[in-house]
Scaffold this active site. Sequence first.
Site, PDB file in Angstrom:
ATOM      1  N   GLU A   1     -24.587 -34.247  22.855  1.00 18.04           N
ATOM      2  CA  GLU A   1     -24.180 -33.269  21.847  1.00 18.04           C
ATOM      3  C   GLU A   1     -23.821 -33.968  20.531  1.00 18.04           C
ATOM      4  O   GLU A   1     -23.030 -34.919  20.536  1.00 18.04           O
ATOM      5  CB  GLU A   1     -22.956 -32.492  22.367  1.00 18.04           C
ATOM      6  CG  GLU A   1     -23.296 -31.641  23.589  1.00 18.04           C
ATOM      7  CD  GLU A   1     -22.085 -31.351  24.468  1.00 18.04           C
ATOM      8  OE1 GLU A   1     -20.957 -31.687  24.072  1.00 18.04           O
ATOM      9  OE2 GLU A   1     -22.285 -30.803  25.571  1.00 18.04           O
TER      10      GLU A   1
ATOM     11  N   GLU B   1     -23.209 -29.691  29.564  1.00 16.97           N
ATOM     12  CA  GLU B   1     -23.099 -31.036  30.145  1.00 16.97           C
ATOM     13  C   GLU B   1     -23.897 -31.213  31.432  1.00 16.97           C
ATOM     14  O   GLU B   1     -24.425 -32.291  31.698  1.00 16.97           O
ATOM     15  CB  GLU B   1     -21.634 -31.407  30.393  1.00 16.97           C
ATOM     16  CG  GLU B   1     -20.861 -31.780  29.132  1.00 16.97           C
ATOM     17  CD  GLU B   1     -20.386 -30.563  28.343  1.00 16.97           C
ATOM     18  OE1 GLU B   1     -20.499 -29.431  28.856  1.00 16.97           O
ATOM     19  OE2 GLU B   1     -19.898 -30.753  27.213  1.00 16.97           O
TER      20      GLU B   1
ATOM     21  N   HIS C   1      -8.670 -34.506  25.643  1.00 20.90           N
ATOM     22  CA  HIS C   1      -9.414 -35.509  24.881  1.00 20.90           C
ATOM     23  C   HIS C   1      -8.787 -36.887  25.112  1.00 20.90           C
ATOM     24  O   HIS C   1      -8.866 -37.750  24.258  1.00 20.90           O
ATOM     25  CB  HIS C   1      -9.404 -35.203  23.378  1.00 20.90           C
ATOM     26  CG  HIS C   1     -10.087 -33.920  23.003  1.00 20.90           C
ATOM     27  ND1 HIS C   1      -9.516 -32.692  23.207  1.00 20.90           N
ATOM     28  CD2 HIS C   1     -11.299 -33.680  22.437  1.00 20.90           C
ATOM     29  CE1 HIS C   1     -10.336 -31.743  22.768  1.00 20.90           C
ATOM     30  NE2 HIS C   1     -11.428 -32.314  22.305  1.00 20.90           N
TER      31      HIS C   1
END
Lengths: 336, 327
Positions: B29, B60, B129
């Site tokens: 991506e 994904e 993250h």
Amino acid sequence: MENRHKNMGLSDETVLAMYETMLLARRIDERMWLLNRSGKIPFVVSGQGQEAAQVGAAFALDRSQDYILPYYRDTGIVLAFGMTVKELMLFVFAKAEDPNSGGRQMPGHYGQKKNRIVTNSSPVTTQVPHAVGIALAAKMEKKDCISFVTFGEGSSNQGDFHEGANFAGVHKLPVILMCENNQYAISVPADKQLGSAKVSDRAIGYGMPGYRINGNDPLEVYQYVKEAADRARRGEGPTLIETMMYRLTPHTSDDDDRSYRTAEEVEKAKLEDPMITFRTYVKETGVLTDDREQQMERDIEQLINEATDYAEQAPYAKPEQALDFVYAETEQEGTR
Amino acid sequence: MPVISYIDAVTMALREEMERDSNVFILGEDIGRKGGVFKATQGLYEQFGEERVLDTPLSESAIAGVAIGAAMVGKRPVAEMQFADFIMPAVNQIISEAARIRYRSNNDWDCPVVIRAPYGGGIHGALYHSQSVEAIFANQPGLKIVMPSTPYDVKGLLKAAIRDEDPVLFFEHKKAYRSIKGEVPEADYVLPIGKADVKRKGDDITVITYGLCVHFAMQAAEKLAKDGIETEVVDLRTVYPLDQETIIESAAKTGKVLLVTEDNKEGSIISEVSAIIAENCLFDLDAPIQRLAGPEIPAMPYAPTMEKYFMMNPEKVEKAMRELAEF
């Protein structure tokens, strides 16, 4: 009865070969149930009722170069792509010589590189993105080959179907997605599986044509798959084809379908059994004579008998062969 | 020898491998025109074109699955997961498929795919993250998991991963991307996957770790050295399968072992390292094996106070090392 195959450009010999492959798939399947019920093999997953779509599709592909990613009921497809009866029997007996897995996988998890039959697993529909990846590689290398992947209607609910189909649509990849809608995901009927009326309706979301066709008619399937293959080879992208059929047996040898569907329903579906309807077609169009049919049945029986005997007597893998091929052999010493 | 950053070593390895072998291509991506959200693939789209630098749909499982399919027919795909935290939809493809393709086909098929992903915290990334995901994959024979600490190791190991005949997960610490710099030869070289690297020799205690924590251990080792304590720092580099020989050798030598990870402790990579030492070095040990890891909470919170509390740092490592040395 009208001769339909002549107008499609199919010779009598080809149509006869289609019928023979379907019959072979059916007779192998029947033998596997006998072997299971007599305690000789632990498990059968059946393709009865799905032979027409499988063989019609396989014959529409280029069997010298295309890649197929079958699912666990696709005996007809792998036979058409060159897997032998002996190899299929070695597989169900889980013998060392089994070319699919060397006795590692349950029956139905096909794979044979020399015939471009791509290895498959049990979590359903993981093979759709693989087919898309193979089509991507073919496009990158400007090869003429395409990939062909099958799955059930229940499987078309998996994320991998949608992610793979979308990827193929975005990149206009040469792949054919063929749903074998046998109307049951083990026990759950299609109307409890699909939010849309048809699996083929899903195609529009991914920018590809979608067709629902009669999966009991190998000629119709041949026609649609051939057209999809031609489109793919012209660089026009993927196609979704939903073939309608009925699963004539329980899900597997470990399932009892009487708990979720009536005997009447199954009996009714058997009237549309492609082995009956297509037999009528080849007989009435003169493609198959009585003599030829008797000979065909005898040849198939002998082939299956020999394959069964061979596979039954063939050795299992040695216990410690379970340790082989986790990684490439050349690197094993360094990584263990 | 030029000094470059950790992330530039990623880009350099990708570029050189794509120049060397036309079968190598990358997909993920935002990796094309944008050059990746961290810029790991910057300039590759311009150099190799969109056919070999593929911007994929946000998807994904397809990224992994498509890469697996291409790898099975001879390509050398390098897939990027934008963050390791987002690898979860692809776990089925990685574990049920990539890891088992050679085994289940009795060596008929193989799957030489590389899946890269930035992991780790300390960058205000919060729960999704910042995660370390290696333990999820570290009991799956068929997979290899590489987690380099230095730019030199990044280049040599990423090249080795791309040339490897089996699937490799390549996890890059995102805080290391720009904060860690080092000498990297311009020449082509590969480093062995499956081999740990002794980053510092010492006789008193051993620290075994990987990724960014290697740097924390090295900094702490400098301080301890001033007080006469010599630390051996073992960088695992490949966290699965583990290099048992190097682990056992160093643990037996010093008899005092501290294991460090940024991940949660229970069921982590260092848990397995600990088990290897316990099985092999009982009579060589002079102290209980020590594990220093993140707390048993799901992931790293966003607020700086809580993030710092979770995150590994040189001070935490130094404290644990001193305690072990004094045992």
